[in-house]
Design a protein around this motif. Structure first.
Motif, short mmCIF file in Angstrom:
data_model
loop_
_atom_site.label_atom_id
_atom_site.label_comp_id
_atom_site.label_asym_id
_atom_site.label_seq_id
_atom_site.Cartn_x
_atom_site.Cartn_y
_atom_site.Cartn_z
N LEU A 287 0.81 -1.21 0.00
CA LEU A 287 0.00 0.00 0.00
C LEU A 287 0.85 1.27 0.00
CD1 LEU A 287 -2.75 -1.12 2.55
CD2 LEU A 287 -3.04 -0.82 0.09
N GLN A 288 1.98 1.25 0.70
CA GLN A 288 2.78 2.47 0.81
C GLN A 288 3.80 2.62 -0.31
OE1 GLN A 288 3.90 3.75 4.96
NE2 GLN A 288 3.15 1.73 5.50
N VAL A 289 4.48 1.53 -0.67
CA VAL A 289 5.55 1.62 -1.67
C VAL A 289 5.00 1.47 -3.09
CG1 VAL A 289 7.74 0.64 -2.45
CG2 VAL A 289 7.23 0.75 -0.01
N VAL A 290 4.09 0.53 -3.30
CA VAL A 290 3.55 0.30 -4.64
C VAL A 290 2.41 1.26 -4.96
CG1 VAL A 290 2.45 -1.39 -6.18
CG2 VAL A 290 4.22 -2.13 -4.56
N ARG A 291 1.46 1.42 -4.02
CA ARG A 291 0.29 2.26 -4.30
C ARG A 291 0.44 3.70 -3.83
NH1 ARG A 291 -3.88 -1.20 -5.99
NH2 ARG A 291 -4.80 0.76 -6.74
N GLY A 292 1.50 4.01 -3.09
CA GLY A 292 1.79 5.40 -2.74
C GLY A 292 0.94 5.99 -1.64
N THR A 409 11.60 -13.34 3.71
CA THR A 409 12.97 -12.83 3.60
C THR A 409 13.70 -13.49 2.44
OG1 THR A 409 13.07 -12.43 5.99
CG2 THR A 409 15.17 -12.58 4.83
N LEU A 410 13.53 -14.79 2.29
CA LEU A 410 14.16 -15.51 1.18
C LEU A 410 13.65 -15.00 -0.16
CD1 LEU A 410 16.02 -17.83 0.30
CD2 LEU A 410 14.06 -19.38 0.55
N LEU A 411 12.35 -14.80 -0.29
CA LEU A 411 11.78 -14.31 -1.55
C LEU A 411 12.26 -12.89 -1.87
CD1 LEU A 411 8.10 -15.61 -1.22
CD2 LEU A 411 9.83 -16.42 -2.83
N LEU A 412 12.31 -12.03 -0.84
CA LEU A 412 12.79 -10.67 -1.05
C LEU A 412 14.26 -10.65 -1.45
CD1 LEU A 412 11.04 -8.85 1.93
CD2 LEU A 412 10.59 -8.47 -0.50
N ALA A 413 15.07 -11.52 -0.83
CA ALA A 413 16.49 -11.59 -1.18
C ALA A 413 16.67 -12.04 -2.62
CB ALA A 413 17.22 -12.54 -0.22
N MET A 414 15.84 -12.96 -3.06
CA MET A 414 15.94 -13.48 -4.43
C MET A 414 15.55 -12.41 -5.45
SD MET A 414 14.28 -17.26 -3.80
CE MET A 414 14.19 -17.65 -5.55
N PRO A 420 17.51 -0.54 -1.42
CA PRO A 420 16.71 0.09 -0.36
C PRO A 420 15.22 0.01 -0.67
CG PRO A 420 18.61 1.46 -0.91
CD PRO A 420 18.56 0.36 -1.93
N LEU A 421 14.42 -0.25 0.36
CA LEU A 421 12.99 -0.47 0.15
C LEU A 421 12.31 0.68 -0.60
CD1 LEU A 421 10.50 -2.23 0.59
CD2 LEU A 421 10.22 -1.16 2.83
N PRO A 422 12.57 1.97 -0.25
CA PRO A 422 11.87 3.05 -0.97
C PRO A 422 12.22 3.09 -2.46
CG PRO A 422 12.77 3.85 1.11
CD PRO A 422 13.35 2.49 0.89
N SER A 423 13.36 2.51 -2.85
CA SER A 423 13.79 2.54 -4.25
C SER A 423 13.48 1.26 -5.00
CB SER A 423 15.31 2.80 -4.32
OG SER A 423 15.66 3.96 -3.61
N ALA A 424 12.84 0.30 -4.34
CA ALA A 424 12.58 -0.99 -4.96
C ALA A 424 11.60 -0.85 -6.12
CB ALA A 424 12.02 -1.96 -3.92
N ASP A 425 11.79 -1.71 -7.13
CA ASP A 425 10.89 -1.71 -8.28
C ASP A 425 9.51 -2.23 -7.87
OD1 ASP A 425 9.85 -3.63 -10.78
OD2 ASP A 425 10.61 -1.66 -11.39
N ASP A 428 8.69 -5.76 -8.99
CA ASP A 428 9.35 -6.82 -8.22
C ASP A 428 8.65 -7.04 -6.88
OD1 ASP A 428 11.23 -7.31 -10.17
OD2 ASP A 428 12.73 -5.95 -9.32
N LEU A 429 8.22 -5.94 -6.25
CA LEU A 429 7.51 -6.08 -4.98
C LEU A 429 6.18 -6.82 -5.15
CD1 LEU A 429 8.09 -2.58 -3.32
CD2 LEU A 429 8.89 -4.78 -2.47
N VAL A 430 5.45 -6.47 -6.20
CA VAL A 430 4.17 -7.15 -6.45
C VAL A 430 4.40 -8.62 -6.76
CG1 VAL A 430 2.20 -7.30 -8.02
CG2 VAL A 430 2.94 -5.08 -7.16
N GLY A 431 5.42 -8.91 -7.57
CA GLY A 431 5.73 -10.31 -7.88
C GLY A 431 6.08 -11.11 -6.65
N THR A 432 6.86 -10.51 -5.76
CA THR A 432 7.21 -11.18 -4.50
C THR A 432 5.97 -11.43 -3.66
OG1 THR A 432 9.37 -10.08 -4.50
CG2 THR A 432 8.61 -11.00 -2.41
N MET A 433 5.11 -10.43 -3.57
CA MET A 433 3.89 -10.56 -2.78
C MET A 433 3.00 -11.67 -3.33
SD MET A 433 1.02 -7.64 -1.91
CE MET A 433 0.18 -7.77 -3.50
N ARG A 434 2.82 -11.72 -4.63
CA ARG A 434 1.94 -12.73 -5.22
C ARG A 434 2.51 -14.13 -5.02
NH1 ARG A 434 -0.31 -10.43 -10.93
NH2 ARG A 434 -1.53 -12.35 -10.74
#
Length: 465
Positions: A287-292, A409-414, A420-425, A428-434
């Motif tokens: 909600l904060q990083v992807v949806r702003g 943690t493993l999925l995020l590392a991969m 840095p989290l604020p600069s993450a694509d 990639d974040l949505v793909g990790t979440m799904r």
């Protein structure tokens, strides 16, 4: 009012306050994670340790503290836990660096273990079996009220007072619960007083859970990961062998072997929390990083699941006093599968109303799983084992939470590495979440089988004294 009734009310009030405030902080911390990342310029993998450090230490110490409470007194251990948790909350709020914040969170995990190991055991000791489901339902409702208030008030505190305000507010709010338990609650409930405490078993228990969970978390990012995990497995085998041969063990291995209801309820708790715990954490980042969204608005949306759980948990607890908890808990876990599967379909542009619906479904499912499952487990053991039983269920719960964070943690590392989290694509974040939600939906489906496999509970919750 009779002293016994008064004591029951004080026990319920103290336990309910503690059960509200600790998850309140957990929910608030989830919302504060992006702000912590911005202040310390931290990547997503490192930030996970703000949550994971607390969980790992709690998991390491829950069983030893549960047994200690049975020997020296549950009230004494409960009061110590509230004091430690309040102090370490203040230390978290004053931490000048991320490593010191993580260290303070680890110390806070010890206070959490002291409370988690005793709170439900005290309630089970004070209230008669025919009221246990209702009281556990109230306690679980307090947990979810805390989780409900955490994201909302945590968002407000983070936005207007900074992330440190979350920890400092929790430290202050715990003081009334501490005073109530210390000066108002009568009794110690030490049915195992005079028995020996197995210090070697306590060390092996911690040596099994700590290295194993840390090793799994860093298995991709550190060469030490596989070795830590292997050391944890070896210590776990040694722990089980020792406890099976010790006359007065920390964990009654025979209880798990003889009592199928208790064993499968513990396994169901582990799977249920492993499958659902990271939901709020993931959604906060989404909600904060992807949806702003700002922390306050994100916190308001994160309110849905715990609010539903808080509303329905007392009813689910009462229902489990009348209907075999196996069926209530299994149905709840099946609904969780539906909610997790829905969240696995969420994309970067999904209508937020649909996200809220999926989160609400998950909340309904977990409300009907959690308190009935605990009711079945606690009600299946003898009174003198309440502390160990509550600690075993608590350990299963926290190990499940820790496993959930380790997988994330493993999925995020991969996918993200040390970005840095604020600069993450966002992609990639949505793909990790799904990917995480899909894996957890499959795991939760297996949990339905474990819940059904526990067998009938007999009279209501399977009460035993």
């Amino acid at each position: 009012m009779p002293d016994g009734a008064r004591n029951r009310r004080i026990a319920l009030a103290a336990s309910t306050l503690a059960s509200f405030l600790m998850p309140f902080m957990a929910g608030a911390v989830n919302v504060a994670i992006p702000a912590i990342g911005r202040e310390f310029h931290a990547d997503a993998v490192t930030l996970n340790w703000v949550v994971t450090a607390f969980l790992v230490v709690s998991a390491m110490l829950l069983l030893p503290f549960g047994r200690l409470a049975d020997v020296v007194g549950r009230r004494r251990v409960f009061v110590a836990g509230l004091a430690v948790f309040s102090l370490t909350s203040a230390l978290c709020g004053l931490a000048p660096s991320l490593p010191l914040l993580i260290a303070a969170r680890a110390a806070q995990g010890a206070g959490g273990a002291l409370v988690f190991a005793t709170s439900l055991a005290i309630l089970s000791s004070v209230f008669p079996p025919e009221e246990r489901g209702r009281v556990l339902g109230i306690n679980v409702a307090a947990v979810y009220l805390g989780l409900s208030a955490g994201p909302v008030l945590g968002g407000v505190l983070t936005q207007h007072g900074g992330w440190r305000a979350v920890f400092l507010a929790t430290a202050l709010l715990l003081v009334p619960a501490l005073l109530l338990a210390r000066y108002g609650l009568e009794g110690e409930w030490a049915e195992a007083r005079g028995e020996r405490f197995d210090f070697a078993g306590a060390v092996l228990c911690a040596a099994a859970i700590g290295p194993l969970t840390v090793g799994v978390s860093v298995i991709r990012s550190s060469a030490a990961g596989p070795w830590l995990a292997a050391a944890g497995v070896a210590a776990g085998v040694a722990f089980v062998v020792r406890e099976a041969r010790t006359p007065q063990p920390i964990l009654d291995v025979g209880l798990l072997r003889r009592n199928r209801l208790f064993a499968m309820s513990s396994l169901a708790a582990l799977i249920g929390y492993a499958a659902t715990f990271t939901s709020g954490y993931l959604l906060s980042i989404y909600l904060q990083v992807v949806r702003g969204l700002d922390p306050q608005r994100a916190g308001a949306l994160l309110l849905v699941a715990p609010a539903v759980q808080a509303a329905l948990s007392p009813f689910a607890g009462r229902l489990s006093d009348r209907v075999d908890p196996r069926y209530v808990a299994s149905a709840g876990m099946a609904v969780c599968v539906v909610g997790l599967a829905g969240l696995a379909l969420v994309g970067a542009a999904t209508d937020l109303a649909l996200v809220v619906v999926a989160v609400g479904v998950l909340g309904v499912g977990f409300a009907f799983f959690s308190s009935p499952n605990t009711n079945a487990a606690i009600g299946s053991v003898d009174r003198r084992m309440y502390g160990v039983a509550a600690a075993t269920i608590g350990t299963a719960r926290v190990v499940g939470m820790t496993f959930s964070m380790a997988v994330l943690t493993l999925l995020l590392a991969m996918r993200l590495g040390d970005v840095p989290l604020p600069s993450a694509d966002p992609g990639d974040l949505v793909g990790t979440m799904r990917a995480a939600y899909a894996a957890f939906a499959v795991l939760c489906l297996a949990g339905v089988g474990a819940s059904l496999a526990r067998g009938p509970s007999g009279n209501g919750a399977g009460r035993n004294g």
